[in-house]
Design an enzyme around this catalytic site. Structure first.
Site, PDB file in Angstrom:
ATOM      1  N   LYS A   1       0.870  -1.186   0.000  1.00 53.42           N
ATOM      2  CA  LYS A   1       0.000   0.000   0.000  1.00 53.42           C
ATOM      3  C   LYS A   1       0.903   1.231   0.000  1.00 53.42           C
ATOM      4  CE  LYS A   1      -4.247  -1.413   2.312  1.00 53.42           C
ATOM      5  NZ  LYS A   1      -5.089  -1.245   3.518  1.00 53.42           N
TER       6      LYS A   1
ATOM      7  N   LYS B   1       1.074 -10.645   8.642  1.00 56.57           N
ATOM      8  CA  LYS B   1       0.692  -9.732   7.554  1.00 56.57           C
ATOM      9  C   LYS B   1       0.842 -10.444   6.208  1.00 56.57           C
ATOM     10  CE  LYS B   1       0.516  -5.167   5.747  1.00 56.57           C
ATOM     11  NZ  LYS B   1       0.676  -3.749   5.900  1.00 56.57           N
TER      12      LYS B   1
ATOM     13  N   ASN C   1      -6.883  -3.437  10.015  1.00 52.45           N
ATOM     14  CA  ASN C   1      -7.252  -2.112  10.515  1.00 52.45           C
ATOM     15  C   ASN C   1      -7.995  -2.170  11.844  1.00 52.45           C
ATOM     16  OD1 ASN C   1      -6.100  -0.546   8.472  1.00 52.45           O
ATOM     17  ND2 ASN C   1      -7.788  -1.042   7.105  1.00 52.45           N
TER      18      ASN C   1
ATOM     19  N   HIS D   1      -8.660   6.570  13.556  1.00 53.32           N
ATOM     20  CA  HIS D   1      -8.694   7.585  12.506  1.00 53.32           C
ATOM     21  C   HIS D   1      -9.494   8.807  12.982  1.00 53.32           C
ATOM     22  CE1 HIS D   1      -9.187   9.387   8.543  1.00 53.32           C
ATOM     23  NE2 HIS D   1     -10.460   9.538   8.862  1.00 53.32           N
TER      24      HIS D   1
HETATM   25  P1  NAD Z   1       7.217   8.407  10.351  1.00 54.82           P
HETATM   26  O1  NAD Z   1       7.613   7.897   9.060  1.00 54.82           O
HETATM   27  O2  NAD Z   1       6.739   9.811  10.438  1.00 54.82           O
HETATM   28  O3  NAD Z   1       8.434   8.220  11.375  1.00 54.82           O
HETATM   29  C1  NAD Z   1       8.285   8.653  12.702  1.00 54.82           C
HETATM   30  C2  NAD Z   1       9.432   9.610  13.111  1.00 54.82           C
HETATM   31  O4  NAD Z   1      10.590   8.844  13.384  1.00 54.82           O
HETATM   32  C3  NAD Z   1       9.835  10.603  12.044  1.00 54.82           C
HETATM   33  O5  NAD Z   1      10.168  11.815  12.631  1.00 54.82           O
HETATM   34  C4  NAD Z   1      11.055   9.937  11.421  1.00 54.82           C
HETATM   35  O6  NAD Z   1      11.913  10.848  10.775  1.00 54.82           O
HETATM   36  C5  NAD Z   1      11.700   9.336  12.629  1.00 54.82           C
HETATM   37  N1  NAD Z   1      12.562   8.198  12.397  1.00 54.82           N
HETATM   38  C6  NAD Z   1      12.379   7.199  11.523  1.00 54.82           C
HETATM   39  N2  NAD Z   1      13.299   6.243  11.697  1.00 54.82           N
HETATM   40  C7  NAD Z   1      14.106   6.679  12.689  1.00 54.82           C
HETATM   41  C8  NAD Z   1      15.227   6.124  13.334  1.00 54.82           C
HETATM   42  N3  NAD Z   1      15.677   4.908  13.052  1.00 54.82           N
HETATM   43  N4  NAD Z   1      15.831   6.849  14.290  1.00 54.82           N
HETATM   44  C9  NAD Z   1      15.352   8.076  14.645  1.00 54.82           C
HETATM   45  N5  NAD Z   1      14.265   8.631  14.099  1.00 54.82           N
HETATM   46  C10 NAD Z   1      13.659   7.936  13.137  1.00 54.82           C
HETATM   47  O7  NAD Z   1       6.063   7.526  11.026  1.00 54.82           O
HETATM   48  P2  NAD Z   1       5.795   5.946  11.048  1.00 54.82           P
HETATM   49  O8  NAD Z   1       5.101   5.701  12.327  1.00 54.82           O
HETATM   50  O9  NAD Z   1       6.966   5.146  10.704  1.00 54.82           O
HETATM   51  O10 NAD Z   1       4.753   5.750   9.845  1.00 54.82           O
HETATM   52  C11 NAD Z   1       3.503   6.386   9.853  1.00 54.82           C
HETATM   53  C12 NAD Z   1       3.013   6.469   8.431  1.00 54.82           C
HETATM   54  O11 NAD Z   1       2.852   5.154   7.915  1.00 54.82           O
HETATM   55  C13 NAD Z   1       1.685   7.162   8.275  1.00 54.82           C
HETATM   56  O12 NAD Z   1       1.769   8.079   7.212  1.00 54.82           O
HETATM   57  C14 NAD Z   1       0.719   6.039   7.938  1.00 54.82           C
HETATM   58  O13 NAD Z   1      -0.340   6.469   7.117  1.00 54.82           O
HETATM   59  C15 NAD Z   1       1.614   5.085   7.226  1.00 54.82           C
HETATM   60  N6  NAD Z   1       1.151   3.683   7.255  1.00 54.82           N
HETATM   61  C16 NAD Z   1       1.106   3.026   6.091  1.00 54.82           C
HETATM   62  C17 NAD Z   1       0.727   1.698   6.071  1.00 54.82           C
HETATM   63  C18 NAD Z   1       0.752   0.930   4.790  1.00 54.82           C
HETATM   64  O14 NAD Z   1       0.287  -0.213   4.764  1.00 54.82           O
HETATM   65  N7  NAD Z   1       1.284   1.487   3.720  1.00 54.82           N
HETATM   66  C19 NAD Z   1       0.406   1.035   7.262  1.00 54.82           C
HETATM   67  C20 NAD Z   1       0.476   1.750   8.462  1.00 54.82           C
HETATM   68  C21 NAD Z   1       0.862   3.089   8.456  1.00 54.82           C
HETATM   69  N1  GLY Z   2      -1.891  -1.431   7.360  1.00 52.97           N
HETATM   70  C1  GLY Z   2      -3.016  -2.038   6.771  1.00 52.97           C
HETATM   71  C2  GLY Z   2      -2.736  -2.734   5.498  1.00 52.97           C
HETATM   72  O1  GLY Z   2      -1.617  -2.824   5.072  1.00 52.97           O
HETATM   73  O2  GLY Z   2      -3.637  -3.215   4.884  1.00 52.97           O
END
Ligand code: NAD
Ligand code: GLY
Length: 359
Positions: free
Chosen positions: A142, A226, A244, A251
């Site tokens: 995704k 997953k 989800n 959300h």
């Molecule tokens: P993010 O990518 O914003 O990372 C969180 C913070 O940690 C950021 O400030 C980043 O720069 C920092 N960071 C990352 N790696 C680091 C490291 N090793 N050391 C220090 N800092 C680090 O947030 P996240 O929680 O990783 O991802 C959230 C996003 O993922 C949302 O946009 C959400 O919509 C998306 N998401 C997508 C899916 C999917 O299936 N595609 C599933 C769940 C969430």
């Molecule tokens: N995080 C939900 C999905 O990948 O479907």
């Protein structure tokens, strides 16, 4: 190195999990060695890890480009996405160019969408550096950006060539972000694996302390679950929606407070508590699940009560969830521990649950 197979026919790939994978030659065996690779990262992660990744990629590609985006969910938008295309076009990148997404879910989702759409699709590799990205967002294809009217509303399904989870990158992750990732780990227990839920109950402190073998198991088991779900329903025709769990309420919390006030995982944690309570009130699961989940989430450093936005606000935000159908909100509910179903629930009952579990 542990490997989890994602079986999707010709789009199959592996999630590789271990310490130091970021610059270990073995991690890259079999990946393309075309003329150009580009590392897409952000201004927090690039200074920490991009040079190591670049050094190993320079042995495989004649040219390795750096694309460093501003950090934050607020930049997961068209204009930031365009910065990727600007570099790829200005540098004459062709269809064989490989993108490497180095960062959390924001970078993974944006790089994946860029890869899905540049020249109608180029290959990419996920190098997730947050726990959330390692256990969830980097796996399954995704990809998306946000629109001012909705989160992740513009995107595509595009599978990576490989996912490289280097557990040692988690050592620099802020504690709050690690806890947020644990919410997505914990969700796999109630929806699919009661034994994993019990394992998490006895290892949550080790996980928060960064214990390498505990993290390796948590990431691997999450990715296995997953993989099973995505392998059965790649494009979310049905089953995949169970991933989800807690996200519909979550959300509403994120949107209601303004995105970024609570981390996604924090909102999912409070959302899972409400979803467990709703499941119990619909007589789908035992009433003991909700306090059991609450105890584990609290030990993981996560909130278990949603903010008091009012039930009407929650319901309004939940109606724009991607699972909603013809304005009807659909919830992921626990139908006996280890099994999830997706179904609507009466607004009045949902409102009661919200009012009783928000503080
Ligand atoms: P993010 O990518 O914003 O990372 C969180 C913070 O940690 C950021 O400030 C980043 O720069 C920092 N960071 C990352 N790696 C680091 C490291 N090793 N050391 C220090 N800092 C680090 O947030 P996240 O929680 O990783 O991802 C959230 C996003 O993922 C949302 O946009 C959400 O919509 C998306 N998401 C997508 C899916 C999917 O299936 N595609 C599933 C769940 C969430
Ligand atoms: N995080 C939900 C999905 O990948 O479907």
């Amino acid at each position: 190195m542990r490997r989890v197979a994602i079986d999707l026919g010709e789009r199959s790939y592996h999630v590789c999990i271990g310490e130091g994978l970021l610059d270990a030659a073995d991690s890259f065996a079999g990946l393309p060695t075309s003329a150009t690779a580009a590392i897409v990262s952000n201004d927090t992660v690039a200074p920490l890890y991009a040079q190591r990744l670049k050094a190993v990629l320079q042995q495989r590609h004649a040219r390795v480009l750096d694309i460093v985006l501003p950090d934050g969910e607020g930049h997961k938008d068209w204009s930031t996405l365009n910065r990727i295309f600007d570099v790829l076009l200005a540098e004459g990148c062709d269809r064989q160019t490989v993108l490497y997404a180095l960062g959390g879910g924001v970078i993974g989702d944006m790089t994946g969408f860029a890869a899905a759409s540049y020249m109608r699709g180029i290959p990419f590799v996920q190098v997730p550096t947050t726990l959330l990205a390692q256990v969830d967002s980097s796996v399954g294809g995704k990809t998306a950006i946000n629109h001012p009217l909705g989160k992740n509303m513009i995107g595509a399904f595009h599978q990576p060539l490989r996912v490289l989870c280097d557990l040692s990158t988690l050592s620099t992750l802020p504690a709050r972000e690690l806890s947020a990732g644990l919410a997505e780990v914990i969700k796999y227990g109630p929806i699919h694996d009661p034994d994993f839920l019990a394992w998490l109950e006895s290892h949550v402190e080790a996980l928060r302390a960064g214990d390498p073998s505990a993290l390796a198991h948590a990431v691997a088991r999450s990715c296995e679950i997953k993989a099973e779900v995505v392998g059965a329903d790649e494009r979310e025709a049905g089953l995949r929606a169970i991933l989800n769990f807690g996200h519909t309420f979550g959300h509403a919390i994120e949107a209601g407070l303004g995105f970024g006030v609570w981390l996604h995982g924090e909102a999912v944690a409070a959302g899972m508590v409400m979803a467990a309570e709703l499941s119990a009130r619909l007589s789908l699961c035992d009433a003991t699940l909700r306090p059991r989940l609450e105890a584990l989430l609290q030990r993981a450093g996560l909130p278990v009560r949603g903010p008091r936005l009012g039930a009407a606000d929650y319901l309004q935000h939940m109606r724009v969830d991607k699972k909603a159908s013809a304005g009807e909100i659909r919830f992921v509910l626990i139908d006996g521990l280890g099994r999830a179903v997706v179904r609507p629930a009466p607004d009045a009952l949902v409102a009661e649950v919200i009012e009783s579990l928000c503080a």
